[in-house]
Scaffold this active site. Sequence first.
Site, PDB file in Angstrom:
ATOM      1  N   ASP A  99      48.213  60.264  91.731  1.00 56.78           N
ATOM      2  CA  ASP A  99      48.420  60.153  90.678  1.00 56.78           C
ATOM      3  C   ASP A  99      49.612  59.507  90.465  1.00 56.78           C
ATOM      4  O   ASP A  99      50.347  59.304  91.250  1.00 56.78           O
ATOM      5  CB  ASP A  99      48.811  61.684  90.227  1.00 56.78           C
ATOM      6  CG  ASP A  99      48.588  61.877  88.112  1.00 56.78           C
ATOM      7  OD1 ASP A  99      48.312  61.920  88.157  1.00 56.78           O
ATOM      8  OD2 ASP A  99      50.050  62.156  88.170  1.00 56.78           O
ATOM      9  N   ASP A 123      51.150  58.925  86.806  1.00 55.24           N
ATOM     10  CA  ASP A 123      52.421  59.481  86.167  1.00 55.24           C
ATOM     11  C   ASP A 123      53.256  60.399  86.031  1.00 55.24           C
ATOM     12  O   ASP A 123      52.309  61.964  86.242  1.00 55.24           O
ATOM     13  CB  ASP A 123      51.906  59.861  84.642  1.00 55.24           C
ATOM     14  CG  ASP A 123      51.246  58.553  83.895  1.00 55.24           C
ATOM     15  OD1 ASP A 123      51.663  57.104  83.486  1.00 55.24           O
ATOM     16  OD2 ASP A 123      50.080  58.563  83.044  1.00 55.24           O
TER      17      ASP A 123
HETATM   18  P1  TMP Z   1      47.349  61.201  84.002  1.00 54.52           P
HETATM   19  O1  TMP Z   1      48.080  60.660  84.340  1.00 54.52           O
HETATM   20  O2  TMP Z   1      47.817  62.500  84.660  1.00 54.52           O
HETATM   21  O3  TMP Z   1      46.251  60.914  84.781  1.00 54.52           O
HETATM   22  O4  TMP Z   1      47.148  61.674  82.860  1.00 54.52           O
HETATM   23  C1  TMP Z   1      47.217  60.611  81.513  1.00 54.52           C
HETATM   24  C2  TMP Z   1      48.010  61.576  80.231  1.00 54.52           C
HETATM   25  O5  TMP Z   1      48.163  60.699  79.507  1.00 54.52           O
HETATM   26  C3  TMP Z   1      48.242  62.403  79.683  1.00 54.52           C
HETATM   27  O6  TMP Z   1      48.923  63.918  80.035  1.00 54.52           O
HETATM   28  C4  TMP Z   1      48.001  62.759  78.044  1.00 54.52           C
HETATM   29  C5  TMP Z   1      48.218  61.375  78.223  1.00 54.52           C
HETATM   30  N1  TMP Z   1      47.449  59.813  76.608  1.00 54.52           N
HETATM   31  C6  TMP Z   1      48.791  59.331  76.364  1.00 54.52           C
HETATM   32  O7  TMP Z   1      50.408  59.951  76.671  1.00 54.52           O
HETATM   33  N2  TMP Z   1      47.979  59.123  75.224  1.00 54.52           N
HETATM   34  C7  TMP Z   1      46.751  59.151  75.161  1.00 54.52           C
HETATM   35  O8  TMP Z   1      46.642  57.768  73.857  1.00 54.52           O
HETATM   36  C8  TMP Z   1      45.889  59.316  75.670  1.00 54.52           C
HETATM   37  C9  TMP Z   1      44.632  59.576  75.462  1.00 54.52           C
HETATM   38  C10 TMP Z   1      46.640  60.511  76.979  1.00 54.52           C
END
Ligand code: TMP
Length: 308
Positions: A49, A51
């Site tokens: 992953d 973030d």
């Molecule tokens: P991930 O990086 O763990 O795959 O998840 C993406 C994260 O991005 C999720 O926790 C929600 C976040 N997100 C934002 O911060 N802003 C946004 O506009 C969207 C659609 C998601």
Amino acid sequence: QSGKNQGQMEQIVVNGSETQVVVDDSNLLQKKISAIRLGGPAKLQVIADFDATLTKYRIDGCRGQSSHNVLQQEDPEFNDKRQKLYEYYHPLEFDPTIPLDEKTKLMEEWWGKTHALLIEGGVTYNGIQNSVAKATIAFRDGVTELLELLEEKGVPVLIFSAGLADIIEEVLKQKVHRSFKNVRVVSNRMVFDENGHLRSFKGKTIHVLNKNEHALDMAAPLHDHFDDVNGLSEEKSALKKRTNVLLLGDHIGDLGMSDGLDYETRISVGFLNDRVEDSLESYRKAFDILYLNDSSMHGVLKLATHLC
Ligand code: TMP
């Protein structure tokens, strides 16, 4: 007595920095390590992953930005609108009372609206470069060394994220200052027109609740050329033969990133960055190795050195 080590928390020093690590079942972990070592680097792949897994959760006491939060559009109205969506949907993302099918629809709605605002308000490649240059985002210490080791050993790395591929790749470029031929980013990828303006997104939208499909099946080709489509399918079948997996994540849901793969042995490494007391029990049962409190990547680097 199974001889199972009941999840002791250890304070260890890796590369000069103190870190807390929890292993729920050290016998099982040792067996997995031996099995992966036996298969060698040719059978191994890494799925990570992005973030708060590859990147730090906190930077100088402030919450590090996600790839979505990094992106600033020129017209502030669109940043405000996306922030409002975040404030509405983010609590729903973590609301345990919403049934999964309903939550999946909500997440599709959120990603759909956000992508539409990015297109409507405008995004350029220059804008991406500037946003990343100003962003509060940093890789965990040891990430560069880990990627270098895996490249040297020919082990592929899939960075699987519900964020934005173009941002993630720019962060790699600006923070690591080099590209890796073994790294592929599977995330929402932008399509620009001939004037460099964002027009659409490639392929299927990846949101937090469909990261349980096999990452490569969701990968859009990097270019719209046939040879890349062919390259992608070759890459897919080569990856399916790599049946040992080192998985890195910061959510229990990240464990699903290897679901589509018929793996033999998987070692999962979790990073529990926040509210440790609330989640320690579930995280330590879910992950083979759990690092606490925004730890560095040096422990994983040591493990990877041992595995290949
Ligand atoms: P991930 O990086 O763990 O795959 O998840 C993406 C994260 O991005 C999720 O926790 C929600 C976040 N997100 C934002 O911060 N802003 C946004 O506009 C969207 C659609 C998601």
